[in-house]
Structures are given as C-alpha cells and as structure tokens.
Design a protein around this motif. Structure first.
Motif, PDB file in Angstrom:
ATOM      1  N   THR A 177       0.777  -1.268  -0.064  1.00 28.23           N
ATOM      2  CA  THR A 177      -0.027  -0.096   0.137  1.00 28.23           C
ATOM      3  C   THR A 177       0.800   1.382  -0.045  1.00 28.23           C
ATOM      4  O   THR A 177       0.312   2.315  -0.056  1.00 28.23           O
ATOM      5  N   GLY A 178       2.157   1.145  -0.140  1.00 34.77           N
ATOM      6  CA  GLY A 178       3.204   2.537  -0.148  1.00 34.77           C
ATOM      7  C   GLY A 178       3.024   3.177   1.369  1.00 34.77           C
ATOM      8  O   GLY A 178       3.526   4.237   1.236  1.00 34.77           O
ATOM      9  N   ILE A 179       2.669   2.440   2.332  1.00 32.25           N
ATOM     10  CA  ILE A 179       2.930   2.973   3.948  1.00 32.25           C
ATOM     11  C   ILE A 179       4.159   2.136   4.293  1.00 32.25           C
ATOM     12  O   ILE A 179       4.188   1.070   4.993  1.00 32.25           O
ATOM     13  N   VAL A 180       5.295   2.893   4.561  1.00 34.94           N
ATOM     14  CA  VAL A 180       6.346   2.297   5.186  1.00 34.94           C
ATOM     15  C   VAL A 180       6.256   2.148   6.640  1.00 34.94           C
ATOM     16  O   VAL A 180       5.920   2.852   7.525  1.00 34.94           O
ATOM     17  N   VAL A 181       6.598   0.790   7.055  1.00 35.46           N
ATOM     18  CA  VAL A 181       6.661   0.320   8.526  1.00 35.46           C
ATOM     19  C   VAL A 181       7.756   0.690   9.106  1.00 35.46           C
ATOM     20  O   VAL A 181       7.772   1.032  10.594  1.00 35.46           O
TER      21      VAL A 181
ATOM     22  N   ASN B  15      13.586   1.532   3.048  1.00 30.62           N
ATOM     23  CA  ASN B  15      12.080   1.690   3.324  1.00 30.62           C
ATOM     24  C   ASN B  15      11.553   0.239   3.290  1.00 30.62           C
ATOM     25  O   ASN B  15      11.842  -0.498   2.491  1.00 30.62           O
ATOM     26  N   LEU B  16      10.868  -0.138   4.247  1.00 31.75           N
ATOM     27  CA  LEU B  16      10.384  -1.653   4.252  1.00 31.75           C
ATOM     28  C   LEU B  16       8.696  -1.746   4.509  1.00 31.75           C
ATOM     29  O   LEU B  16       8.343  -0.665   5.224  1.00 31.75           O
ATOM     30  N   GLU B  17       8.162  -2.412   3.785  1.00 33.24           N
ATOM     31  CA  GLU B  17       6.925  -2.714   3.926  1.00 33.24           C
ATOM     32  C   GLU B  17       6.467  -4.158   3.867  1.00 33.24           C
ATOM     33  O   GLU B  17       6.772  -4.642   2.675  1.00 33.24           O
ATOM     34  N   PRO B  18       5.869  -4.923   4.771  1.00 32.74           N
ATOM     35  CA  PRO B  18       5.471  -6.140   4.666  1.00 32.74           C
ATOM     36  C   PRO B  18       4.153  -6.256   3.730  1.00 32.74           C
ATOM     37  O   PRO B  18       3.592  -5.167   3.509  1.00 32.74           O
ATOM     38  N   ALA B  19       4.040  -7.280   3.006  1.00 36.62           N
ATOM     39  CA  ALA B  19       2.851  -7.463   1.992  1.00 36.62           C
ATOM     40  C   ALA B  19       1.408  -7.237   2.532  1.00 36.62           C
ATOM     41  O   ALA B  19       1.435  -7.415   3.988  1.00 36.62           O
ATOM     42  N   LEU B  20       0.822  -6.828   2.027  1.00 39.65           N
ATOM     43  CA  LEU B  20      -0.764  -6.390   2.673  1.00 39.65           C
ATOM     44  C   LEU B  20      -1.394  -7.896   2.569  1.00 39.65           C
ATOM     45  O   LEU B  20      -1.551  -8.550   1.866  1.00 39.65           O
TER      46      LEU B  20
ATOM     47  N   GLY C 288      -6.969  -6.360   5.050  1.00 43.58           N
ATOM     48  CA  GLY C 288      -6.234  -5.440   5.739  1.00 43.58           C
ATOM     49  C   GLY C 288      -6.343  -3.986   5.328  1.00 43.58           C
ATOM     50  O   GLY C 288      -6.949  -3.617   4.056  1.00 43.58           O
ATOM     51  N   LYS C 289      -5.741  -3.108   5.968  1.00 38.39           N
ATOM     52  CA  LYS C 289      -6.080  -1.596   5.509  1.00 38.39           C
ATOM     53  C   LYS C 289      -5.041  -1.128   4.694  1.00 38.39           C
ATOM     54  O   LYS C 289      -3.779  -1.213   4.555  1.00 38.39           O
ATOM     55  N   VAL C 290      -6.024  -0.412   3.390  1.00 38.29           N
ATOM     56  CA  VAL C 290      -4.987   0.307   2.459  1.00 38.29           C
ATOM     57  C   VAL C 290      -4.969   1.881   2.767  1.00 38.29           C
ATOM     58  O   VAL C 290      -5.888   2.597   2.399  1.00 38.29           O
TER      59      VAL C 290
END
Length: 201
Positions: free
Chosen positions: A3-7, A78-83, A87-89
């Motif tokens: 979703t392009g939201i970096v964790v 930048n890291l983001e696990p798969a949606l 899950g919230k977009v």
C-alpha cells in the motif's frame, strides 16, 4: 501487493553474491521465510530470518532495473510487509514492481513540508496526473506538480522523518512505480479503440 505505507526504515547490513541482508525489527515481526517484503519499493522474498535481520535474494535484473544495484552497506531502506487480504489500505495499491529509476533534482522547504522534484523517464511521466498517485522508493505519494520530464511531490514532516526521503539529496536515484490503475486504463482504452476501428472498416 502493498500500500506504500512504510512500516520501518531498515539498514543494509551486507550485499554479496545476490543476497541482501537487512536489519529490521518491525517490518518482519510475525513474518516467516517465503513472505514478500517491499525494500525501497521492490517486492522481494524473505529467504532467511533471524532476530533483528532478514535476507532476500536479488536477481541481476532487479539490480539493473532498480536503485538496489547501487546499494552499499549501511544504506537506510524503506520496508513494508505485504498487505494481507482484508487489511487496511492506507496509501494506494502498489505491486512492488519498479517501473523505472528517477533522479532527485531539488528539495525545497515549504512551510512545514518539503517540495521534492524528481526527473523521470517517459514510461513514468505518461501515467502521471496532478493529485494522482506515484510510488517513490516504496512510499505512496501524491503528485503535486508536473512538467514534461519531471514531477513534484509535497512531503509532510512525518513522512520526511520516518522514511529515506529525509536523507535524500539532489542526484540520488529513487525507485518509481506508476499507478497500476492508470496502466490498466491505458490498455483497455487502446483495445477499445482498436476494436472500434476494426468494426468501422
């Protein structure tokens, strides 16, 4: 899918023989080997996982077509696990398939935010519209301005501080992914026009 939201901002610990090892605590929490993870916007597969770090394999193709080919030890990523389904977009639908590499041209403070101008190739620019989506190094952002060869994004303080954008300087390379909906729309319109032309002949 992402979703392009970096964790989390991870740190590259090593890069050798097509294997990247990255320091991470939050992005891989509850994860396992075989999971997908976006690293600066590139979808990769976790091949090993231990406390505080994970490894991914990268092909020569990935190294050629993304900024990961220039990655050096200590680089923040930048890291983001798969949606997960359901899950919230928080941003927009991101595939993790880098379309092209752009170059940061300028960073200008504006009020409490930053305007960042990026030079991008035609295969990216054709899909951009003002107020539309663009993914930059895995971050879902809104296009604030356009020219023939460049686009501008307005970055809020939180994003600037909690992603790699805060350390980017003019000349730095960034991974770019255009909105998948724009690509599908173009394809459907082309096919529709082709069918219309065929039926009129």
């Amino acid at each position: 899918m992402f979703t392009g939201i970096v964790v989390e901002m991870g740190k590259l610990l090593s890069s050798s023989d097509g294997v990247l090892t990255i320091e991470s605590w939050l992005a891989v929490e509850g994860g396992q080997v075989g999971d997908s993870i976006a690293v600066n916007g590139a979808c990769l597969t976790i091949t090993s996982l231990s406390e505080g770090q994970f490894s991914v394999d990268v092909t020569p193709e990935t190294l050629r077509r993304t900024s990961l080919g220039d990655a050096t030890q200590g680089l923040a990523v930048n890291l983001e696990p798969a949606l997960a389904y359901g899950g919230k977009v928080g941003g927009h639908l991101v595939q993790g398939h880098v379309d092209a590499v752009g170059s940061l041209v300028d960073v200008t403070p504006e009020g409490n935010s930053y305007l960042m101008t990026i030079d991008a190739p035609p295969e990216i620019m054709r899909y951009l519209v003002e107020k539309g989506f663009i993914t930059v190094d895995g971050i879902s952002l809104t296009v604030a301005g356009l020219s023939d060869t460049q686009f501008t994004i307005a970055v809020i303080p939180y994003t600037y501080k909690h992603t790699t954008l805060g350390s980017r300087k003019p000349g730095d390379k960034v991974n770019l992914e255009a909105d998948i909906l724009a690509k599908y729309t173009e394809r459907l319109l082309k096919e529709g026009l082709g069918e219309a032309q065929s039926s009129s002949e």
